[in-house]
Scaffold this motif. Structure first.
Motif, PDB file in Angstrom:
ATOM      1  N   ASN A 118     -12.764  -0.932  78.359  1.00 48.91           N
ATOM      2  CA  ASN A 118     -11.528  -1.572  78.806  1.00 48.91           C
ATOM      3  C   ASN A 118     -10.287  -0.715  78.628  1.00 48.91           C
ATOM      4  OD1 ASN A 118     -12.736  -4.097  79.565  1.00 48.91           O
ATOM      5  ND2 ASN A 118     -12.962  -4.559  77.392  1.00 48.91           N
ATOM      6  N   ALA A 119     -10.253   0.100  77.578  1.00 41.17           N
ATOM      7  CA  ALA A 119      -9.051   0.886  77.306  1.00 41.17           C
ATOM      8  C   ALA A 119      -9.414   2.145  76.537  1.00 41.17           C
ATOM      9  CB  ALA A 119      -8.036   0.061  76.509  1.00 41.17           C
ATOM     10  N   ILE A 120      -8.612   3.189  76.750  1.00 43.91           N
ATOM     11  CA  ILE A 120      -8.731   4.442  76.011  1.00 43.91           C
ATOM     12  C   ILE A 120      -7.330   4.882  75.597  1.00 43.91           C
ATOM     13  CG2 ILE A 120     -10.909   5.372  76.906  1.00 43.91           C
ATOM     14  CD1 ILE A 120      -9.276   6.738  79.104  1.00 43.91           C
ATOM     15  N   LYS A 121      -7.233   5.516  74.413  1.00 39.28           N
ATOM     16  CA  LYS A 121      -5.945   6.000  73.942  1.00 39.28           C
ATOM     17  C   LYS A 121      -6.148   7.253  73.096  1.00 39.28           C
ATOM     18  CE  LYS A 121      -3.144   2.733  75.455  1.00 39.28           C
ATOM     19  NZ  LYS A 121      -4.134   2.205  76.419  1.00 39.28           N
ATOM     20  N   TRP A 122      -5.411   8.306  73.416  1.00 38.63           N
ATOM     21  CA  TRP A 122      -5.362   9.491  72.554  1.00 38.63           C
ATOM     22  C   TRP A 122      -4.429   9.226  71.377  1.00 38.63           C
ATOM     23  CZ3 TRP A 122      -8.678  13.413  73.238  1.00 38.63           C
ATOM     24  CH2 TRP A 122      -9.243  13.602  74.505  1.00 38.63           C
ATOM     25  N   ASP A 123      -4.768   9.783  70.219  1.00 35.04           N
ATOM     26  CA  ASP A 123      -3.863   9.654  69.082  1.00 35.04           C
ATOM     27  C   ASP A 123      -2.618  10.507  69.336  1.00 35.04           C
ATOM     28  OD1 ASP A 123      -3.956  12.084  66.680  1.00 35.04           O
ATOM     29  OD2 ASP A 123      -5.285  12.255  68.413  1.00 35.04           O
ATOM     30  N   PRO A 124      -1.561  10.382  68.523  1.00 42.25           N
ATOM     31  CA  PRO A 124      -0.295  11.068  68.820  1.00 42.25           C
ATOM     32  C   PRO A 124      -0.389  12.576  68.986  1.00 42.25           C
ATOM     33  CG  PRO A 124       0.068   9.385  67.157  1.00 42.25           C
ATOM     34  CD  PRO A 124      -1.406   9.451  67.379  1.00 42.25           C
ATOM     35  N   THR A 125      -1.380  13.210  68.388  1.00 39.50           N
ATOM     36  CA  THR A 125      -1.497  14.672  68.495  1.00 39.50           C
ATOM     37  C   THR A 125      -2.562  15.114  69.499  1.00 39.50           C
ATOM     38  OG1 THR A 125      -3.081  14.806  66.659  1.00 39.50           O
ATOM     39  CG2 THR A 125      -0.743  14.941  66.104  1.00 39.50           C
ATOM     40  N   GLY A 126      -3.251  14.168  70.134  1.00 34.22           N
ATOM     41  CA  GLY A 126      -4.296  14.518  71.091  1.00 34.22           C
ATOM     42  C   GLY A 126      -5.573  15.029  70.455  1.00 34.22           C
ATOM     43  N   THR A 127      -5.769  14.720  69.188  1.00 33.07           N
ATOM     44  CA  THR A 127      -6.966  15.172  68.466  1.00 33.07           C
ATOM     45  C   THR A 127      -8.142  14.219  68.659  1.00 33.07           C
ATOM     46  OG1 THR A 127      -5.547  16.184  66.779  1.00 33.07           O
ATOM     47  CG2 THR A 127      -7.870  15.860  66.214  1.00 33.07           C
ATOM     48  N   PHE A 128      -7.850  12.921  68.589  1.00 35.23           N
ATOM     49  CA  PHE A 128      -8.895  11.905  68.683  1.00 35.23           C
ATOM     50  C   PHE A 128      -8.647  11.003  69.898  1.00 35.23           C
ATOM     51  CE2 PHE A 128      -8.243  12.571  64.039  1.00 35.23           C
ATOM     52  CZ  PHE A 128      -9.440  13.213  63.773  1.00 35.23           C
ATOM     53  N   LEU A 129      -9.742  10.545  70.491  1.00 35.54           N
ATOM     54  CA  LEU A 129      -9.673   9.566  71.574  1.00 35.54           C
ATOM     55  C   LEU A 129     -10.343   8.285  71.092  1.00 35.54           C
ATOM     56  CD1 LEU A 129      -8.995   9.013  74.624  1.00 35.54           C
ATOM     57  CD2 LEU A 129     -11.401   9.594  75.087  1.00 35.54           C
ATOM     58  N   ALA A 130      -9.624   7.178  71.201  1.00 31.16           N
ATOM     59  CA  ALA A 130     -10.199   5.874  70.862  1.00 31.16           C
ATOM     60  C   ALA A 130     -10.544   5.128  72.139  1.00 31.16           C
ATOM     61  CB  ALA A 130      -9.218   5.062  70.025  1.00 31.16           C
ATOM     62  N   SER A 131     -11.602   4.333  72.083  1.00 28.81           N
ATOM     63  CA  SER A 131     -12.022   3.527  73.232  1.00 28.81           C
ATOM     64  C   SER A 131     -12.456   2.157  72.739  1.00 28.81           C
ATOM     65  CB  SER A 131     -13.167   4.203  73.989  1.00 28.81           C
ATOM     66  OG  SER A 131     -14.301   4.376  73.137  1.00 28.81           O
ATOM     67  N   CYS A 132     -12.360   1.153  73.627  1.00 31.47           N
ATOM     68  CA  CYS A 132     -12.832  -0.182  73.271  1.00 31.47           C
ATOM     69  C   CYS A 132     -13.533  -0.798  74.473  1.00 31.47           C
ATOM     70  CB  CYS A 132     -11.703  -1.060  72.778  1.00 31.47           C
ATOM     71  SG  CYS A 132     -10.423  -1.414  74.001  1.00 31.47           S
ATOM     72  N   SER A 133     -14.428  -1.736  74.203  1.00 34.41           N
ATOM     73  CA  SER A 133     -15.368  -2.148  75.240  1.00 34.41           C
ATOM     74  C   SER A 133     -15.737  -3.624  75.152  1.00 34.41           C
ATOM     75  CB  SER A 133     -16.635  -1.291  75.121  1.00 34.41           C
ATOM     76  OG  SER A 133     -17.692  -1.779  75.902  1.00 34.41           O
ATOM     77  N   ASP A 134     -16.332  -4.102  76.246  1.00 35.77           N
ATOM     78  CA  ASP A 134     -16.921  -5.440  76.263  1.00 35.77           C
ATOM     79  C   ASP A 134     -18.133  -5.539  75.347  1.00 35.77           C
ATOM     80  OD1 ASP A 134     -15.051  -6.364  78.012  1.00 35.77           O
ATOM     81  OD2 ASP A 134     -16.403  -6.626  79.719  1.00 35.77           O
ATOM     82  N   ASP A 135     -18.632  -4.401  74.854  1.00 32.24           N
ATOM     83  CA  ASP A 135     -19.778  -4.429  73.937  1.00 32.24           C
ATOM     84  C   ASP A 135     -19.362  -4.780  72.507  1.00 32.24           C
ATOM     85  OD1 ASP A 135     -18.672  -2.116  72.868  1.00 32.24           O
ATOM     86  OD2 ASP A 135     -20.237  -0.769  73.612  1.00 32.24           O
ATOM     87  N   SER A 136     -18.094  -5.161  72.313  1.00 33.17           N
ATOM     88  CA  SER A 136     -17.535  -5.602  71.022  1.00 33.17           C
ATOM     89  C   SER A 136     -17.315  -4.465  70.035  1.00 33.17           C
ATOM     90  CB  SER A 136     -18.419  -6.681  70.361  1.00 33.17           C
ATOM     91  OG  SER A 136     -18.594  -7.775  71.231  1.00 33.17           O
ATOM     92  N   THR A 137     -17.404  -3.226  70.498  1.00 27.31           N
ATOM     93  CA  THR A 137     -17.147  -2.100  69.607  1.00 27.31           C
ATOM     94  C   THR A 137     -15.940  -1.295  70.082  1.00 27.31           C
ATOM     95  OG1 THR A 137     -18.434  -0.351  70.738  1.00 27.31           O
ATOM     96  CG2 THR A 137     -19.649  -1.873  69.313  1.00 27.31           C
TER      97      THR A 137
END
Length: 335
Positions: free
Chosen positions: A174-193
């Protein structure tokens, strides 16, 4: 300025003064610019506004619409250009920090990078097998996309293939976001994780599994090395249809706080600019302001409809929220 997306085929730019404000299309203040996405009749739902984003210096507002067109507006509400190439509704668009490129993601399964100087598309990325739900820049030339096909791709302007492919979700991302420095990418899903990824490896760094229903959105804190708040640790917030918000330790993937106060799905969360507070909006008509450190509600505002979006101003003393009944409010925040 506070932008507002809507189902009436308009976007609106509200000029917010001092003091609390509550406005809607019927009795709004005089200082509002109405950005019409239609000509003539207002019942053309194909032009409903789905997403919007300001450029970094606040001079241009981009809007995406169900008609598949992206539009660029001046801060005074004048239409600057119309970007036409998508063949389906636009669900997400983002400016890069430099402001020379706009990135859009569409139901047509593609993402497009637009050259703002020419008003033309620069490159179309056709890697997903299903609608593109979200896009986010890592830096001025590279970005990530996610889709209902469960996949995440990291791409770079000028490259014809993805720089990185992240597979691991078992439901729509559903959504993705890079952290402020572009080091990590977070994602979230309908799979509840929710998951945290690094370009240094193919599998996720952390698999965050404490939610019990779909996760609609995620937000990084504006803290940690390389930010304006370097002495506070970087954390990730996730908001779910299970009515909870969870705060995660990025280094270990450990759950730091489980925030429970909403009675319905949580659609939006936003950290204050100093990282000390988190605003959350839910279908239960409540916007809660949480102390991140103490993991407790410090203020609550009750609205007149479900809350789909919350955001802070740059100074951290005002919070905007948009409701399901087409009402926008701006509230003062002081502790």
């Amino acid at each position: 300025f506070l932008p507002f997306r809507s189902g009436d085929s308009t976007a609106r730019i509200w000029t917010v003064g001092d003091g609390p404000c509550s406005s809607n299309p019927q009795n709004g203040p005089l200082n509002v610019a109405v950005l019409k996405h239609y000509k003539g009749r207002t019942n053309d739902k194909s032009k409903d506004v789905t997403t919007l984003d300001w450029n970094s210096d606040g001079t241009l507002l981009a809007t995406g619409s169900y008609d598949g067109q992206a539009r660029i507006w001046s801060k005074d509400g004048e239409l600057v250009s119309t970007l036409t190439k998508h063949k389906g509704p636009i669900f997400s668009l983002k400016w890069n920090k430099k402001g020379d490129y706009l990135l859009s993601g569409s139901v047509d399964k593609t993402a497009i990078v637009w050259d703002i100087k020419t008003g033309e598309w620069k490159q179309q990325f056709e890697f997903h097998a299903a609608p593109t739900l979200d896009v986010d820049w890592r830096n001025n030339v590279s970005f990530a996309t996610c889709s209902t096909d469960n996949m995440i791709y990291v791409c770079k302007v000028g490259d014809n293939r993805p720089v990185k492919t992240f597979a691991g979700h078992r439901g729509e991302v559903n959504a993705i976001k890079w952290d402020p420095t572009g080091t990590f990418l977070a994602s979230c899903s309908d799979d509840s994780t929710a998951k945290i990824w690094s370009l240094k490896q193919d599998t996720c760094l952390h698999d965050l599994k404490e939610h019990t229903k779909e996760i609609y959105t995620i937000r990084w804190s504006p803290t940690g090395p390389g930010t304006n708040n370097p002495n506070q640790p970087l954390v990730l917030a996730s908001a779910s249809f299970d009515s909870t918000i969870k705060i995660w330790d990025v280094e270990t993937g450990r759950l730091l706080h489980n925030l429970v106060a909403h009675g319905d799905p949580v659609y939006s969360v936003a950290f204050s600019p100093n990282g000390e507070y988190l605003a959350s909006g839910s279908l239960d008509k409540c916007m809660h302001i949480w102390s991140v450190k103490e993991a407790k509600v410090v203020k609550t505002y009750m609205g007149s409809g479900g809350i789909f979006e919350v955001c802070w101003n740059k100074e951290g003393d005002k919070i905007g929220a948009c409701f399901s009944n087409n009402v926008v409010i701006v509230l003062d925040f002081r502790m």
